[in-house]
Motif scaffolding. Structure first.
Motif, short mmCIF file in Angstrom:
data_model
loop_
_atom_site.label_atom_id
_atom_site.label_comp_id
_atom_site.label_asym_id
_atom_site.label_seq_id
_atom_site.Cartn_x
_atom_site.Cartn_y
_atom_site.Cartn_z
N GLY A 65 -15.68 -16.40 13.46
CA GLY A 65 -14.54 -15.43 13.24
C GLY A 65 -14.77 -14.09 12.74
N ASP A 66 -15.72 -14.16 11.93
CA ASP A 66 -16.08 -12.83 11.30
C ASP A 66 -16.75 -11.66 12.11
OD1 ASP A 66 -18.32 -13.64 11.09
OD2 ASP A 66 -18.51 -13.30 8.87
N GLY A 67 -17.12 -12.23 13.20
CA GLY A 67 -18.10 -11.42 14.08
C GLY A 67 -19.57 -11.59 13.90
N THR A 68 -19.98 -12.42 13.08
CA THR A 68 -21.27 -12.90 12.85
C THR A 68 -21.98 -13.58 13.92
OG1 THR A 68 -21.13 -12.95 10.41
CG2 THR A 68 -23.12 -13.92 11.20
N ARG A 69 -22.71 -13.22 14.36
CA ARG A 69 -23.52 -13.94 15.68
C ARG A 69 -24.72 -14.83 15.01
NH1 ARG A 69 -25.88 -9.75 18.56
NH2 ARG A 69 -26.42 -11.29 20.08
N SER A 104 -35.31 -8.17 17.19
CA SER A 104 -35.19 -7.31 15.78
C SER A 104 -33.86 -7.12 15.38
CB SER A 104 -36.00 -6.21 15.66
OG SER A 104 -35.48 -5.17 16.81
N ASP A 105 -32.97 -6.82 16.23
CA ASP A 105 -31.46 -6.62 16.17
C ASP A 105 -30.74 -7.83 16.68
OD1 ASP A 105 -31.82 -6.53 19.01
OD2 ASP A 105 -30.72 -4.49 19.30
N GLY A 106 -31.27 -9.10 16.78
CA GLY A 106 -30.63 -9.96 17.45
C GLY A 106 -29.69 -10.71 16.35
N PRO A 107 -29.37 -11.97 16.73
CA PRO A 107 -28.37 -12.79 15.90
C PRO A 107 -29.13 -13.50 14.94
CG PRO A 107 -28.93 -13.96 17.88
CD PRO A 107 -29.52 -12.68 18.14
N SER A 108 -28.72 -14.15 13.82
CA SER A 108 -28.96 -14.77 12.75
C SER A 108 -29.61 -16.28 13.30
CB SER A 108 -28.07 -15.13 11.55
OG SER A 108 -27.91 -13.95 11.07
N LEU A 109 -30.31 -16.80 12.68
CA LEU A 109 -30.77 -18.26 13.09
C LEU A 109 -30.34 -19.12 12.12
CD1 LEU A 109 -32.61 -20.06 15.28
CD2 LEU A 109 -34.28 -19.70 13.26
N VAL A 110 -29.63 -20.44 12.47
CA VAL A 110 -29.33 -21.43 11.59
C VAL A 110 -30.08 -22.73 11.91
CG1 VAL A 110 -27.45 -22.66 10.55
CG2 VAL A 110 -26.87 -20.31 11.16
#
Length: 133
Positions: A65-69, A104-110
């Protein structure tokens, strides 16, 4: 918590536990980098009569929801199913290989979202911590 039939955590899950409890640990990060993780595949390709040609792996990016990918990966099918019960297909990949090709400008990894040992890494963190381990 997902355990192997003999009641033990997988090596990847134990490594996540170690990092969650003690912070970055070279041995645990090396274990993670060599582990296979599961990438959810919400739109699997139908099986064709002939083998598919090799293609680039598509990352399942989830936008919050906050735009975090972020890209969720899991250390077991059970953990994937706990978060995405509707997804029945996944791609198994080496976490280290995935990290080495991470944009390098990609999303975070969980890793293992929702588990007590959940690990979230920024794009740079993926490259720094896992690709070099």
């Amino acid at each position: 918590m997902t355990y192997h039939p003999d009641g033990q955590r997988s090596a990847a899950q134990q490594a996540l536990h170690t990092v969650a409890e003690q912070g970055p640990d070279d041995e645990a990060l090396h274990t993670l980098a060599e582990s296979r993780v599961l990438l959810p595949d919400p739109d699997p390709v139908e099986e064709a009569a002939e083998p598919p040609r090799p293609q680039a792996l598509s990352l399942p990016v989830v936008e919050q929801g906050d735009g975090t990918r972020l890209v969720p990966v899991f250390t077991s099918a059970d953990r994937l199913e706990q978060v995405f019960p509707e997804i029945r297909h996944y791609n198994a990949v080496s976490l280290g290989d995935l990290a080495r090709g991470w944009p390098s400008d990609g999303p975070s990894l969980v890793i293992d979202a929702g588990a007590p040992e959940e690990m979230a890494l920024t794009a740079q963190g993926v490259r720094d911590l896992l690709a070099t381990a």
